[in-house]
Enzyme design. Structure first.
Site, PDB file in Angstrom:
ATOM      1  N   HIS A  95       0.971  -1.154  -0.074  1.00  0.00           N
ATOM      2  CA  HIS A  95       0.006   0.072  -0.105  1.00  0.00           C
ATOM      3  C   HIS A  95       0.866   1.365  -0.102  1.00  0.00           C
ATOM      4  CE1 HIS A  95      -3.484   2.502   0.982  1.00  0.00           C
ATOM      5  NE2 HIS A  95      -2.517   3.231   1.724  1.00  0.00           N
ATOM      6  N   GLU A  96       1.985   1.222   0.958  1.00  0.00           N
ATOM      7  CA  GLU A  96       2.768   2.621   0.874  1.00  0.00           C
ATOM      8  C   GLU A  96       3.628   2.645  -0.424  1.00  0.00           C
ATOM      9  OE1 GLU A  96       2.223   4.476   3.407  1.00  0.00           O
ATOM     10  OE2 GLU A  96       1.006   3.191   4.362  1.00  0.00           O
ATOM     11  N   HIS A  99       1.577   4.715  -2.709  1.00  0.00           N
ATOM     12  CA  HIS A  99       1.696   5.955  -2.740  1.00  0.00           C
ATOM     13  C   HIS A  99       3.026   6.590  -3.399  1.00  0.00           C
ATOM     14  CE1 HIS A  99      -1.575   6.682  -0.146  1.00  0.00           C
ATOM     15  NE2 HIS A  99      -1.176   5.906   0.867  1.00  0.00           N
TER      16      HIS A  99
END
Length: 225
Positions: A95-96, A99
């Site tokens: 998920h990071e 980003h």
């Protein structure tokens, strides 16, 4: 009493979302992945496969403190995610990295959210003070109304930040799920477990956004009375 009842649905949703995300994370934090990759290794593999060489992967203290710092070009993973080989750790790390890809590709909602950060910091601290001061000076007419209106305007920046956060977080999760599948990091039932972790986390952002909108509506209604 009306104000409390008006905000109650948002408060309950926030409490439930926090309970749900913690429970879901803890469940899948106990399930190891077949690949046996730590959160740090998952992040490094994704960045390497995407050709991103200027972003570091670093451990930080705390639990669920994971984030991507675009100014430092660093994916910062909580220590339990950084060293864990669980499905939850893989999902959070991916998920990071989602980003990171948003940053590299100039994802507009992310840029808007970043631009709002200074206003959010100021608005969340000063806005409530001006609103309370305005209501406290109710008998002074124009001056009190001015304080209330400025406070509400500042708080509106906070609300906008939470709303813009929704597409940013949902998009990062969608990118993460595609990446861990395409790169063979998690598949089948593992992939479904990771999706549950990310969906649970997304609910916390939805709850926060809803609560902030209800707060703004409640302030606007109070100003009219």
């Amino acid at each position: 009493m009306f104000s409390l009842l008006f905000l109650l649905p948002g408060m309950l949703l926030m409490l439930w979302a926090q309970f749900h995300v913690k429970g879901t994370y803890q469940k899948y934090a106990q399930v190891g992945s077949n690949m046996g990759m730590t959160g740090a290794q998952v992040a490094e593999k994704i960045l390497r496969e995407m050709g991103i060489t200027n972003v570091s992967v670093e451990p930080i203290p705390g639990e669920l403190t994971d984030h991507y710092d675009p100014s430092a070009k660093a994916v910062r993973l909580s220590e339990v995610v950084y060293d864990s080989t669980s499905l939850a750790a893989a999902a959070v790390a991916a998920h990071e990295c989602g980003h990171v890809l948003q940053d590299v590709q100039g994802y507009k909602p992310m840029n808007i959210r970043a631009a709002l950060v200074p206003a959010v910091g100021f608005g969340s601290n000063i806005g409530p003070i001006l609103i309370m001061l305005g209501f406290g000076l109710g008998a002074m007419g124009g001056i009190s109304t001015l304080f209330i209106n400025i406070g509400i305007l500042l708080f509106s920046c906070v609300v906008l930040f939470h709303i813009v956060t929704l597409p940013v977080e949902f998009d990062a999760s969608n990118r993460a799920l595609r990446l861990i599948n395409d790169l063979g990091i998690l598949q089948g039932e593992e992939h479904r477990g990771a999706k549950k972790v990310l969906n649970a986390a997304a609910l916390t952002y939805v709850a926060t956004a809803l609560y902030s909108v209800l707060q703004l509506i409640q302030l606007l209604l109070s100003r009219r009375n």
